[in-house]
Motif scaffolding. Structure first.
Motif, short mmCIF file in Angstrom:
data_model
loop_
_atom_site.label_atom_id
_atom_site.label_comp_id
_atom_site.label_asym_id
_atom_site.label_seq_id
_atom_site.Cartn_x
_atom_site.Cartn_y
_atom_site.Cartn_z
N HIS A 1 0.85 -1.19 0.00
CA HIS A 1 0.00 0.00 0.00
C HIS A 1 0.89 1.24 0.00
N THR A 2 0.45 2.27 -0.68
CA THR A 2 1.22 3.50 -0.76
C THR A 2 0.33 4.70 -0.40
N PRO B 1 -1.49 7.88 -1.14
CA PRO B 1 -1.96 8.50 -2.39
C PRO B 1 -1.59 9.98 -2.45
N ASP B 2 -1.27 10.43 -3.65
CA ASP B 2 -1.00 11.85 -3.84
C ASP B 2 -2.31 12.64 -3.76
N THR C 1 -8.10 7.75 2.33
CA THR C 1 -8.05 7.74 0.87
C THR C 1 -9.36 8.27 0.29
N THR D 1 -10.33 12.67 -1.48
CA THR D 1 -11.08 12.88 -2.73
C THR D 1 -12.42 13.54 -2.48
#
Length: 231
Positions: free
Chosen positions: A35-36, A38-39, A108, A112
């Motif tokens: 897992h990274t 998110p930008d 995450t 958004t």
């Protein structure tokens, strides 16, 4: 060939097979997608004056990053426990998976759900669903704000979609409990009320933060999530 030789050959084959299997398992674990973080699609200061840059920078690059790192570590330990058949270890890792996995999932979605071009009111099918299920946009906003402010300690307020009932619902989750994993509702809009999300700017006045964040809600993103949830 003697019986002894046959046995030795079979033992050798078993060992080679076990070594190959172990190598395959290790390769699979190594190649597992980690897992990274998110930008963001906007700068840390883009949501000001409603959420300041310092909060956004710490919230994203420190707090969310910690959930991601801890989730990766926990998943590695869980894979090891699975490979060993260690059920006790698997069970003991469940709280960390829920907390860090939930933290990653929730944040995450949260990033958004926000936009420097947000605010106002939703349009189209989302607005129709809000009016149908809450009477008006204002009533939905008031109900979700109240549920979010009322979260005891740390947690989240959510607007979710009940796929079975075909309706929008409001819920609150403690800590980093993921909405869908704990209630079955599909998350559309989340408001983070952990103190790290607002304290540097709003101190202990959570209602002011919740009131302000409506000015940066990305209704296009929420609408897209509703469309996806209904499929």
């Amino acid at each position: 060939m003697s019986t002894t030789m046959n046995v030795l050959c079979r033992v050798g084959q078993i060992r080679r097979c076990a070594a190959s299997l172990s190598q395959t398992i290790n390769q699979a674990a190594a190649s597992r997608q980690k897992h990274t973080l998110p930008d963001l699609t906007y700068d840390y200061g883009a949501l000001e004056p409603h959420v300041n840059a310092e909060i956004m920078q710490l919230h994203h690059s420190k707090h969310h990053a910690t959930y991601v790192n801890n989730l990766n570590v926990t998943e590695e330990k869980y894979q090891e426990a699975l490979a060993k058949g260690d059920v006790t270890a698997q069970v003991s890792l469940q709280p960390a998976l829920k907390f860090n996995g939930g933290g990653h999932i929730n944040h995450t979605i949260f990033w958004t759900n926000l936009s420097p071009n947000g605010g106002g009111e939703p349009q189209g099918e989302l607005m129709d669903a809000i009016k149908r299920d809450f009477g008006s946009f204002q009533k939905m906003k008031e109900k979700m704000s109240a549920a979010t402010v009322a979260v005891q300690g740390s947690g989240w307020g959510w607007l979710g979609y009940d796929k079975e009932g075909g309706r929008l619902r409001i819920a609150a989750c403690a800590n980093q409990d993921p909405l869908q994993g704990t209630t079955g509702l599909i998350p559309l809009l989340g408001i983070d009320v952990w103190e790290h999300a607002y304290y540097l700017q709003y101190k202990n006045v959570r209602p002011d933060y919740v009131k302000a964040i409506w000015n940066v809600i990305n209704w296009e993103n929420v609408s897209e999530r509703l469309q996806t949830a209904k499929k």
